[in-house]
Design a protein around this motif. Structure first.
Motif, PDB file in Angstrom:
ATOM      1  N   PHE A  58      59.405 -20.333   0.614  1.00 21.70           N
ATOM      2  CA  PHE A  58      59.271 -18.958   0.812  1.00 21.70           C
ATOM      3  C   PHE A  58      60.629 -18.104   0.799  1.00 21.70           C
ATOM      4  CE2 PHE A  58      55.196 -20.130   2.839  1.00 21.70           C
ATOM      5  CZ  PHE A  58      54.328 -19.202   2.146  1.00 21.70           C
ATOM      6  N   ARG A  59      61.901 -18.687   1.394  1.00 19.12           N
ATOM      7  CA  ARG A  59      63.004 -18.133   1.049  1.00 19.12           C
ATOM      8  C   ARG A  59      63.453 -18.137  -0.244  1.00 19.12           C
ATOM      9  NH1 ARG A  59      66.614 -17.984   5.141  1.00 19.12           N
ATOM     10  NH2 ARG A  59      68.974 -17.968   4.611  1.00 19.12           N
ATOM     11  N   LEU A  60      63.324 -19.327  -1.242  1.00 22.26           N
ATOM     12  CA  LEU A  60      63.518 -19.194  -2.608  1.00 22.26           C
ATOM     13  C   LEU A  60      62.658 -18.278  -3.402  1.00 22.26           C
ATOM     14  CD1 LEU A  60      64.742 -20.408  -5.049  1.00 22.26           C
ATOM     15  CD2 LEU A  60      62.786 -22.237  -5.013  1.00 22.26           C
ATOM     16  N   ALA A  61      61.127 -18.222  -2.847  1.00 22.83           N
ATOM     17  CA  ALA A  61      60.421 -17.322  -3.557  1.00 22.83           C
ATOM     18  C   ALA A  61      60.998 -15.836  -3.407  1.00 22.83           C
ATOM     19  CB  ALA A  61      58.920 -17.284  -3.010  1.00 22.83           C
ATOM     20  N   ASN A  62      61.342 -15.444  -2.199  1.00 20.16           N
ATOM     21  CA  ASN A  62      62.102 -14.248  -1.924  1.00 20.16           C
ATOM     22  C   ASN A  62      63.173 -13.861  -2.868  1.00 20.16           C
ATOM     23  OD1 ASN A  62      63.467 -12.047  -0.601  1.00 20.16           O
ATOM     24  ND2 ASN A  62      61.839 -12.352   1.057  1.00 20.16           N
ATOM     25  N   HIS A  63      64.034 -14.700  -2.796  1.00 20.14           N
ATOM     26  CA  HIS A  63      65.244 -14.724  -3.650  1.00 20.14           C
ATOM     27  C   HIS A  63      64.875 -14.409  -5.164  1.00 20.14           C
ATOM     28  CE1 HIS A  63      69.148 -15.651  -5.082  1.00 20.14           C
ATOM     29  NE2 HIS A  63      69.094 -16.309  -6.048  1.00 20.14           N
ATOM     30  N   ILE A  64      63.919 -15.136  -5.725  1.00 23.34           N
ATOM     31  CA  ILE A  64      63.312 -14.960  -7.092  1.00 23.34           C
ATOM     32  C   ILE A  64      62.844 -13.581  -7.405  1.00 23.34           C
ATOM     33  CG2 ILE A  64      62.089 -15.839  -8.824  1.00 23.34           C
ATOM     34  CD1 ILE A  64      62.448 -18.765  -7.831  1.00 23.34           C
ATOM     35  N   ALA A  94      50.836  -9.800   1.183  1.00 20.07           N
ATOM     36  CA  ALA A  94      50.356  -8.732   0.278  1.00 20.07           C
ATOM     37  C   ALA A  94      50.962  -8.726  -1.090  1.00 20.07           C
ATOM     38  CB  ALA A  94      50.668  -7.410   1.042  1.00 20.07           C
ATOM     39  N   SER A  95      51.794  -9.762  -1.484  1.00 27.35           N
ATOM     40  CA  SER A  95      52.307  -9.966  -2.859  1.00 27.35           C
ATOM     41  C   SER A  95      51.640 -10.171  -3.662  1.00 27.35           C
ATOM     42  CB  SER A  95      53.523 -10.918  -2.565  1.00 27.35           C
ATOM     43  OG  SER A  95      54.378 -11.059  -3.913  1.00 27.35           O
ATOM     44  N   HIS A  96      51.627  -9.479  -4.880  1.00 26.18           N
ATOM     45  CA  HIS A  96      50.754  -9.677  -6.007  1.00 26.18           C
ATOM     46  C   HIS A  96      51.510 -10.759  -7.029  1.00 26.18           C
ATOM     47  CE1 HIS A  96      47.936  -6.549  -5.080  1.00 26.18           C
ATOM     48  NE2 HIS A  96      49.231  -5.587  -5.102  1.00 26.18           N
ATOM     49  N   TRP A 137      57.222 -12.553 -12.428  1.00 22.80           N
ATOM     50  CA  TRP A 137      57.397 -13.800 -12.093  1.00 22.80           C
ATOM     51  C   TRP A 137      56.034 -14.053 -11.144  1.00 22.80           C
ATOM     52  CZ3 TRP A 137      60.070 -18.457 -12.476  1.00 22.80           C
ATOM     53  CH2 TRP A 137      61.105 -18.386 -13.181  1.00 22.80           C
ATOM     54  N   ARG A 138      55.470 -15.319 -11.153  1.00 23.69           N
ATOM     55  CA  ARG A 138      54.461 -15.668 -10.413  1.00 23.69           C
ATOM     56  C   ARG A 138      54.589 -17.194  -9.882  1.00 23.69           C
ATOM     57  NH1 ARG A 138      51.095 -15.721 -15.737  1.00 23.69           N
ATOM     58  NH2 ARG A 138      53.145 -15.661 -16.461  1.00 23.69           N
ATOM     59  N   ARG A 165      54.088 -18.934 -18.493  1.00 25.81           N
ATOM     60  CA  ARG A 165      55.512 -18.497 -18.441  1.00 25.81           C
ATOM     61  C   ARG A 165      55.982 -17.673 -17.444  1.00 25.81           C
ATOM     62  NH1 ARG A 165      58.734 -14.091 -20.166  1.00 25.81           N
ATOM     63  NH2 ARG A 165      56.813 -12.779 -20.318  1.00 25.81           N
ATOM     64  N   ARG A 166      57.477 -17.793 -16.923  1.00 27.19           N
ATOM     65  CA  ARG A 166      58.028 -17.313 -15.631  1.00 27.19           C
ATOM     66  C   ARG A 166      57.166 -17.749 -14.519  1.00 27.19           C
ATOM     67  NH1 ARG A 166      61.893 -13.275 -16.260  1.00 27.19           N
ATOM     68  NH2 ARG A 166      61.017 -11.932 -14.725  1.00 27.19           N
ATOM     69  N   SER A 167      56.690 -18.843 -14.379  1.00 28.31           N
ATOM     70  CA  SER A 167      55.871 -19.165 -13.247  1.00 28.31           C
ATOM     71  C   SER A 167      56.688 -20.426 -12.364  1.00 28.31           C
ATOM     72  CB  SER A 167      54.487 -19.621 -13.647  1.00 28.31           C
ATOM     73  OG  SER A 167      54.630 -20.926 -14.304  1.00 28.31           O
ATOM     74  N   LEU A 168      56.278 -20.491 -11.147  1.00 28.49           N
ATOM     75  CA  LEU A 168      56.981 -21.393 -10.381  1.00 28.49           C
ATOM     76  C   LEU A 168      56.067 -22.113  -9.614  1.00 28.49           C
ATOM     77  CD1 LEU A 168      59.498 -23.078  -9.405  1.00 28.49           C
ATOM     78  CD2 LEU A 168      59.943 -21.292  -7.914  1.00 28.49           C
ATOM     79  N   PHE A 169      55.760 -23.451  -9.352  1.00 32.31           N
ATOM     80  CA  PHE A 169      54.902 -24.169  -8.634  1.00 32.31           C
ATOM     81  C   PHE A 169      55.848 -24.976  -7.604  1.00 32.31           C
ATOM     82  CE2 PHE A 169      50.630 -25.077  -7.830  1.00 32.31           C
ATOM     83  CZ  PHE A 169      49.708 -24.360  -8.875  1.00 32.31           C
ATOM     84  N   ILE A 170      55.767 -24.504  -6.134  1.00 32.68           N
ATOM     85  CA  ILE A 170      56.422 -25.229  -5.184  1.00 32.68           C
ATOM     86  C   ILE A 170      55.477 -25.906  -4.424  1.00 32.68           C
ATOM     87  CG2 ILE A 170      58.210 -24.943  -3.036  1.00 32.68           C
ATOM     88  CD1 ILE A 170      59.003 -22.315  -4.412  1.00 32.68           C
ATOM     89  N   LEU A 171      55.519 -27.230  -4.336  1.00 31.36           N
ATOM     90  CA  LEU A 171      54.623 -28.128  -3.649  1.00 31.36           C
ATOM     91  C   LEU A 171      55.386 -28.811  -2.374  1.00 31.36           C
ATOM     92  CD1 LEU A 171      53.299 -28.092  -6.549  1.00 31.36           C
ATOM     93  CD2 LEU A 171      52.290 -30.289  -5.829  1.00 31.36           C
ATOM     94  N   VAL A 172      55.049 -28.643  -1.126  1.00 35.65           N
ATOM     95  CA  VAL A 172      55.691 -29.211   0.063  1.00 35.65           C
ATOM     96  C   VAL A 172      54.894 -30.247   0.248  1.00 35.65           C
ATOM     97  CG1 VAL A 172      55.860 -28.589   2.594  1.00 35.65           C
ATOM     98  CG2 VAL A 172      56.338 -26.836   0.888  1.00 35.65           C
ATOM     99  N   SER A 173      55.759 -31.426   0.780  1.00 36.85           N
ATOM    100  CA  SER A 173      55.026 -32.664   1.289  1.00 36.85           C
ATOM    101  C   SER A 173      55.843 -33.288   2.170  1.00 36.85           C
ATOM    102  CB  SER A 173      55.022 -33.580  -0.233  1.00 36.85           C
ATOM    103  OG  SER A 173      54.396 -34.910   0.338  1.00 36.85           O
TER     104      SER A 173
END
Length: 346
Positions: A58-64, A94-96, A137-138, A165-173
């Motif tokens: 979530f920290r990385l998502a916030n940064h981007i 609530a983020s789109h 970004w999505r 395009r301009r998408s990021l998947f972050i999988l936590v494992s």
């Protein structure tokens, strides 16, 4: 703090957590990768449970989302600004531009379901379709990806094969071996390591627990946490320290010891609303048995090491089966000790 049953008592939900302890090298690497334009479209944050992987996601998502143009982004990922619109939207869901996939809560029972289903993953497909024309970004965070059932994993795989395009998947494992090899092969794996004792203590202080716990208890908690903040909270808030003490007492006395302590522990763990304590017991039991295998292997007792290692696998499977079929928890606890006693006597 959170009322979400997926969040431990005393913890801060990752999407609302503005502090991250440890992982400085990983954070620096991700900041450099994003700024340079070399960020992989899918990241797999892999490591033990409770060390901050979801918080980092979530920290990385916030940064981007706060700096959508990579070449002008800061060279460091700072603590999210609690006053910013991006932070508020992420924290409230609530983020789109961000979708968080996790095990859903059953509206009838209020309990967390056992898996992330294909219906949840389809939300990601709709999310990308609805936002495809914005140019923003999505980001999708799956926490943890270990909880994807087979159909959901296959659905995720299809998205990873053709990322927008301009998408990021972050999988936590927490246990990436459970993931489909084809999913792993399409992600950049980032190995994250347990926290130091000092980082665990700092994180507990950030939660305000230094005001309610004595220093000796906090020190023992950090030392027993294996570098996991969630384990530390289980030790402090869910009776984990007492479970460890009872477990050690029972196994030290062996099969000839009094049965009252074993039944007392079984009764406590099978009581209502003790799901987290029971889960802690299961992890501790399997971890303790695995440690006996390591001790024997280091001492050159390879036959004993094999037997302990096989028992760890067997106990893990039996406990999982008991959960799946909702079998009696007390009997499951008693069976764990019975198996240990049999191997001790062999």
């Amino acid at each position: 703090m959170s009322d979400d049953p997926r969040v431990l008592d005393g913890a801060i939900a990752p999407e609302r957590n503005t502090r991250l302890f440890g992982h400085e090298d990983t954070t620096r690497f991700l900041a450099d990768a994003y700024r340079s334009g070399h960020m992989h479209h899918a990241l797999l944050l892999e490591g033990p449970k409770g060390i901050g992987k979801a918080t980092l996601a979530f920290r990385l998502a916030n940064h981007i989302l706060s700096h959508p143009e990579a070449d002008t982004a800061p060279t460091v990922i700072s603590d999210p600004d609690p006053e910013s619109t991006v932070t508020h939207q992420i924290g409230t869901g609530a983020s789109h531009s961000l979708l968080h996939l996790a095990r859903p809560i059953d509206p009838k029972t209020g309990r967390v379901r056992t898996a992330i289903t294909v219906d949840e993953v389809r939300r990601a497909g709709r999310f990308y379709e609805q936002t495809s024309g914005t140019g923003n970004w999505r980001i999708v965070i799956v926490d943890p990806a270990d909880d994807l059932n087979r159909s959901a994993a296959n659905a995720i795989l299809k998205i990873l094969e053709e990322p927008p395009r301009r998408s990021l998947f972050i999988l936590v494992s927490h246990a990436a071996g459970r993931l489909l090899p084809t999913i792993r092969s399409r992600c950049m794996t980032i190995n994250m390591h347990p926290l130091s004792d000092s980082d665990v203590l700092s994180a507990l202080s950030n939660l305000g627990l230094e005001r309610t716990e004595d220093p000796d208890t906090l020190g023992r908690t950090a030392a027993s946490s294996a570098g996991s903040l969630s384990t530390a909270l289980l030790l402090l808030r869910y009776g984990g320290l007492d479970i460890i003490d009872a477990f050690e007492q029972i196994v030290s006395r062996g099969a000839d010891g009094p049965v009252e302590a074993t039944h007392k522990l079984g009764d406590m763990l099978s009581a209502r609303d003790r799901d987290e304590a029971y889960a802690f017991f299961k992890d501790h039991a399997v971890g303790w048995i695995s440690q006996q295998a390591i001790v024997d292997a280091r001492a050159g007792h390879h036959h004993g090491a094999d037997r302990w290692a096989n028992l760890a696998l067997e106990i893990g499977r039996d406990l999982d089966t008991a959960d799946i079929y909702n079998l009696d928890r007390k009997q499951a606890v008693l069976s764990v000790f019975s198996s240990i006693f049999q191997l001790q006597a062999a």
